[in-house]
Design a protein around this motif. Structure first.
Motif, PDB file in Angstrom:
ATOM      1  N   ARG A 105       3.865   1.548  -1.006  1.00  0.00           N
ATOM      2  CA  ARG A 105       4.592   1.624  -2.281  1.00  0.00           C
ATOM      3  C   ARG A 105       3.862   2.521  -3.268  1.00  0.00           C
ATOM      4  O   ARG A 105       4.476   3.245  -4.060  1.00  0.00           O
ATOM      5  CB  ARG A 105       4.776   0.219  -2.862  1.00  0.00           C
ATOM      6  CG  ARG A 105       5.521   0.165  -4.186  1.00  0.00           C
ATOM      7  CD  ARG A 105       5.757  -1.281  -4.608  1.00  0.00           C
ATOM      8  NE  ARG A 105       6.691  -1.928  -3.696  1.00  0.00           N
ATOM      9  CZ  ARG A 105       8.025  -1.876  -3.816  1.00  0.00           C
ATOM     10  NH1 ARG A 105       8.573  -1.185  -4.812  1.00  0.00           N
ATOM     11  NH2 ARG A 105       8.801  -2.498  -2.959  1.00  0.00           N
ATOM     12  N   ASN A 106       2.546   2.494  -3.224  1.00  0.00           N
ATOM     13  CA  ASN A 106       1.749   3.272  -4.176  1.00  0.00           C
ATOM     14  C   ASN A 106       1.642   4.743  -3.785  1.00  0.00           C
ATOM     15  O   ASN A 106       1.019   5.527  -4.483  1.00  0.00           O
ATOM     16  CB  ASN A 106       0.344   2.669  -4.289  1.00  0.00           C
ATOM     17  CG  ASN A 106      -0.320   2.996  -5.607  1.00  0.00           C
ATOM     18  OD1 ASN A 106       0.316   3.013  -6.656  1.00  0.00           O
ATOM     19  ND2 ASN A 106      -1.612   3.268  -5.565  1.00  0.00           N
ATOM     20  N   TRP A 107       2.238   5.120  -2.647  1.00  0.00           N
ATOM     21  CA  TRP A 107       2.207   6.518  -2.198  1.00  0.00           C
ATOM     22  C   TRP A 107       3.548   7.223  -2.396  1.00  0.00           C
ATOM     23  O   TRP A 107       3.662   8.421  -2.145  1.00  0.00           O
ATOM     24  CB  TRP A 107       1.849   6.575  -0.702  1.00  0.00           C
ATOM     25  CG  TRP A 107       0.498   6.043  -0.366  1.00  0.00           C
ATOM     26  CD1 TRP A 107      -0.560   5.861  -1.210  1.00  0.00           C
ATOM     27  CD2 TRP A 107       0.043   5.619   0.931  1.00  0.00           C
ATOM     28  NE1 TRP A 107      -1.645   5.357  -0.525  1.00  0.00           N
ATOM     29  CE2 TRP A 107      -1.313   5.198   0.788  1.00  0.00           C
ATOM     30  CE3 TRP A 107       0.635   5.562   2.193  1.00  0.00           C
ATOM     31  CZ2 TRP A 107      -2.060   4.722   1.860  1.00  0.00           C
ATOM     32  CZ3 TRP A 107      -0.112   5.092   3.261  1.00  0.00           C
ATOM     33  CH2 TRP A 107      -1.447   4.677   3.094  1.00  0.00           C
ATOM     34  N   LYS A 139      -4.070   7.554  -1.393  1.00  0.00           N
ATOM     35  CA  LYS A 139      -3.223   8.278  -2.347  1.00  0.00           C
ATOM     36  C   LYS A 139      -3.707   9.716  -2.515  1.00  0.00           C
ATOM     37  O   LYS A 139      -2.932  10.619  -2.822  1.00  0.00           O
ATOM     38  CB  LYS A 139      -3.220   7.545  -3.688  1.00  0.00           C
ATOM     39  CG  LYS A 139      -2.283   8.143  -4.725  1.00  0.00           C
ATOM     40  CD  LYS A 139      -2.182   7.257  -5.953  1.00  0.00           C
ATOM     41  CE  LYS A 139      -3.479   7.201  -6.727  1.00  0.00           C
ATOM     42  NZ  LYS A 139      -3.317   6.451  -8.000  1.00  0.00           N
ATOM     43  N   THR A 183       0.830  -1.202   0.000  1.00  0.00           N
ATOM     44  CA  THR A 183       0.000   0.000   0.000  1.00  0.00           C
ATOM     45  C   THR A 183       0.862   1.249   0.000  1.00  0.00           C
ATOM     46  O   THR A 183       0.649   2.188  -0.781  1.00  0.00           O
ATOM     47  CB  THR A 183      -0.920   0.004   1.232  1.00  0.00           C
ATOM     48  OG1 THR A 183      -1.792  -1.137   1.172  1.00  0.00           O
ATOM     49  CG2 THR A 183      -1.763   1.270   1.285  1.00  0.00           C
ATOM     50  N   TYR A 221       7.929   3.707  -9.413  1.00  0.00           N
ATOM     51  CA  TYR A 221       6.783   4.183  -8.657  1.00  0.00           C
ATOM     52  C   TYR A 221       5.987   5.178  -9.500  1.00  0.00           C
ATOM     53  O   TYR A 221       6.238   6.369  -9.462  1.00  0.00           O
ATOM     54  CB  TYR A 221       7.231   4.889  -7.368  1.00  0.00           C
ATOM     55  CG  TYR A 221       8.295   4.164  -6.573  1.00  0.00           C
ATOM     56  CD1 TYR A 221       8.310   2.772  -6.478  1.00  0.00           C
ATOM     57  CD2 TYR A 221       9.286   4.866  -5.907  1.00  0.00           C
ATOM     58  CE1 TYR A 221       9.278   2.116  -5.741  1.00  0.00           C
ATOM     59  CE2 TYR A 221      10.248   4.226  -5.153  1.00  0.00           C
ATOM     60  CZ  TYR A 221      10.244   2.845  -5.085  1.00  0.00           C
ATOM     61  OH  TYR A 221      11.212   2.199  -4.357  1.00  0.00           O
ATOM     62  N   ASN A 222       5.038   4.692 -10.255  1.00  0.00           N
ATOM     63  CA  ASN A 222       4.234   5.596 -11.084  1.00  0.00           C
ATOM     64  C   ASN A 222       2.749   5.349 -10.895  1.00  0.00           C
ATOM     65  O   ASN A 222       1.949   5.568 -11.795  1.00  0.00           O
ATOM     66  CB  ASN A 222       4.614   5.479 -12.566  1.00  0.00           C
ATOM     67  CG  ASN A 222       4.152   6.681 -13.377  1.00  0.00           C
ATOM     68  OD1 ASN A 222       4.201   7.809 -12.915  1.00  0.00           O
ATOM     69  ND2 ASN A 222       3.662   6.433 -14.580  1.00  0.00           N
ATOM     70  N   TYR A 223       2.393   4.839  -9.715  1.00  0.00           N
ATOM     71  CA  TYR A 223       0.980   4.728  -9.319  1.00  0.00           C
ATOM     72  C   TYR A 223       0.159   3.930 -10.326  1.00  0.00           C
ATOM     73  O   TYR A 223      -0.998   4.248 -10.603  1.00  0.00           O
ATOM     74  CB  TYR A 223       0.364   6.119  -9.118  1.00  0.00           C
ATOM     75  CG  TYR A 223       1.303   7.080  -8.453  1.00  0.00           C
ATOM     76  CD1 TYR A 223       1.800   6.827  -7.170  1.00  0.00           C
ATOM     77  CD2 TYR A 223       1.751   8.219  -9.104  1.00  0.00           C
ATOM     78  CE1 TYR A 223       2.696   7.695  -6.562  1.00  0.00           C
ATOM     79  CE2 TYR A 223       2.647   9.083  -8.498  1.00  0.00           C
ATOM     80  CZ  TYR A 223       3.113   8.815  -7.220  1.00  0.00           C
ATOM     81  OH  TYR A 223       4.004   9.671  -6.629  1.00  0.00           O
ATOM     82  N   ASP A 224       0.766   2.873 -10.879  1.00  0.00           N
ATOM     83  CA  ASP A 224       0.089   1.978 -11.832  1.00  0.00           C
ATOM     84  C   ASP A 224      -0.333   2.678 -13.121  1.00  0.00           C
ATOM     85  O   ASP A 224      -1.153   2.173 -13.872  1.00  0.00           O
ATOM     86  CB  ASP A 224      -1.129   1.310 -11.184  1.00  0.00           C
ATOM     87  CG  ASP A 224      -0.755   0.464  -9.987  1.00  0.00           C
ATOM     88  OD1 ASP A 224       0.285  -0.214 -10.050  1.00  0.00           O
ATOM     89  OD2 ASP A 224      -1.501   0.481  -8.983  1.00  0.00           O
ATOM     90  N   GLU A 225       0.218   3.846 -13.367  1.00  0.00           N
ATOM     91  CA  GLU A 225      -0.079   4.562 -14.606  1.00  0.00           C
ATOM     92  C   GLU A 225       0.946   4.191 -15.671  1.00  0.00           C
ATOM     93  O   GLU A 225       2.130   4.051 -15.380  1.00  0.00           O
ATOM     94  CB  GLU A 225      -0.026   6.070 -14.348  1.00  0.00           C
ATOM     95  CG  GLU A 225      -0.322   6.914 -15.580  1.00  0.00           C
ATOM     96  CD  GLU A 225      -0.218   8.405 -15.303  1.00  0.00           C
ATOM     97  OE1 GLU A 225      -1.064   9.154 -15.810  1.00  0.00           O
ATOM     98  OE2 GLU A 225       0.705   8.823 -14.591  1.00  0.00           O
ATOM     99  N   SER A 246       8.842   8.003 -13.176  1.00  0.00           N
ATOM    100  CA  SER A 246       7.503   8.554 -12.968  1.00  0.00           C
ATOM    101  C   SER A 246       7.221   9.713 -13.903  1.00  0.00           C
ATOM    102  O   SER A 246       8.113  10.277 -14.534  1.00  0.00           O
ATOM    103  CB  SER A 246       7.342   9.020 -11.516  1.00  0.00           C
ATOM    104  OG  SER A 246       7.890  10.312 -11.337  1.00  0.00           O
TER     105      SER A 246
END
Length: 231
Positions: free
Chosen positions: A46-48, A65, A44, A199-203, A178
């Protein structure tokens, strides 16, 4: 195809060279425990990661987020101070280089490139990480998220790097994981290379149209041939 007439490589740090999430997550959870708030698993947190310490701890306090804009300023200030203190004690315990990073950086240095770090991480943590992961003496310049009044995606850190290294924007390439890295490069009119694993927030980083997009760090060598007598 190669990137011609380039001599300076500007690297992001977290998510590009180093997976620092294990240590960041530890410090985040220590902070939350100190404040008697719920903690979170590493996946969790990791996504921040990716927009600096203030944003990270604000997301942790918001449990999302998306930052809660009603968070009391005093709480955020206290949490940030706690986080920075805890992170100072574990800045390079479980952090690790991504595959091929050290070998590729060494090869690029040998090919004649000048290397620099431009990260949104607070400047004080850069050198301990580089030392802990045996990357010292590779980088001429290190700029953190608090080194200047603005940070990525603002172009100021990239312009400042060019000024301090006495090179033009045309001679540089920004390399990161990112959208902040790619957007900063575009704003500075600097070519960019995106790396998909960070780390690009799944984008999908391709949306931001870097000049190149790679899945592995060592693929940089396919488009960076060398400079000067090594070219």
């Amino acid at each position: 195809m190669t990137l011609k007439d380039k001599s300076v490589l500007l690297f992001d740090l977290d998510g590009t060279l180093v997976d620092s999430v294990p240590d960041l997550a530890l410090a985040v959870n220590q902070t939350l425990q100190q404040l008697e708030r719920d903690t979170f698993d590493e996946a969790t947190i990791r996504n921040w990661v990716g927009n600096g310490a203030l944003c990270l701890i604000s997301r942790a306090l918001s449990a999302s987020k998306n930052i809660d804009n009603t968070l009391p300023e005093a709480l955020v200030t206290k949490a940030l101070s706690l986080f920075l203190s805890f992170y100072q004690d574990c800045v390079c315990v479980d952090s690790a280089l991504y595959s091929g990073v050290k070998e590729t950086l060494t090869a690029l240095k040998e090919r004649g490139y000048r290397l620099a770090i431009i990260t949104n991480k607070p400047e004080t943590f850069i050198e301990p990480i580089l030392q802990g992961l045996a990357l010292t003496n590779l980088f001429e310049l290190q700029l953190g998220g608090d080194s200047l009044p603005e940070r990525k995606p603002h172009p100021l850190p990239l312009f400042t790097a060019c000024q301090q290294l006495k090179v033009s924007t045309e001679q540089c390439v920004m390399i990161g994981d990112s959208k902040n890295d790619i957007l900063a490069a575009k704003a500075a009119n600097i070519d960019s290379i995106g790396l998909s694993y960070g780390y690009n927030y799944d984008e999908d980083l391709a949306v931001h149209q870097p000049n190149y997009l790679f899945d592995n760090f060592n693929e940089l060598l396919t488009v960076l041939d060398g400079v000067g007598e090594l070219a």
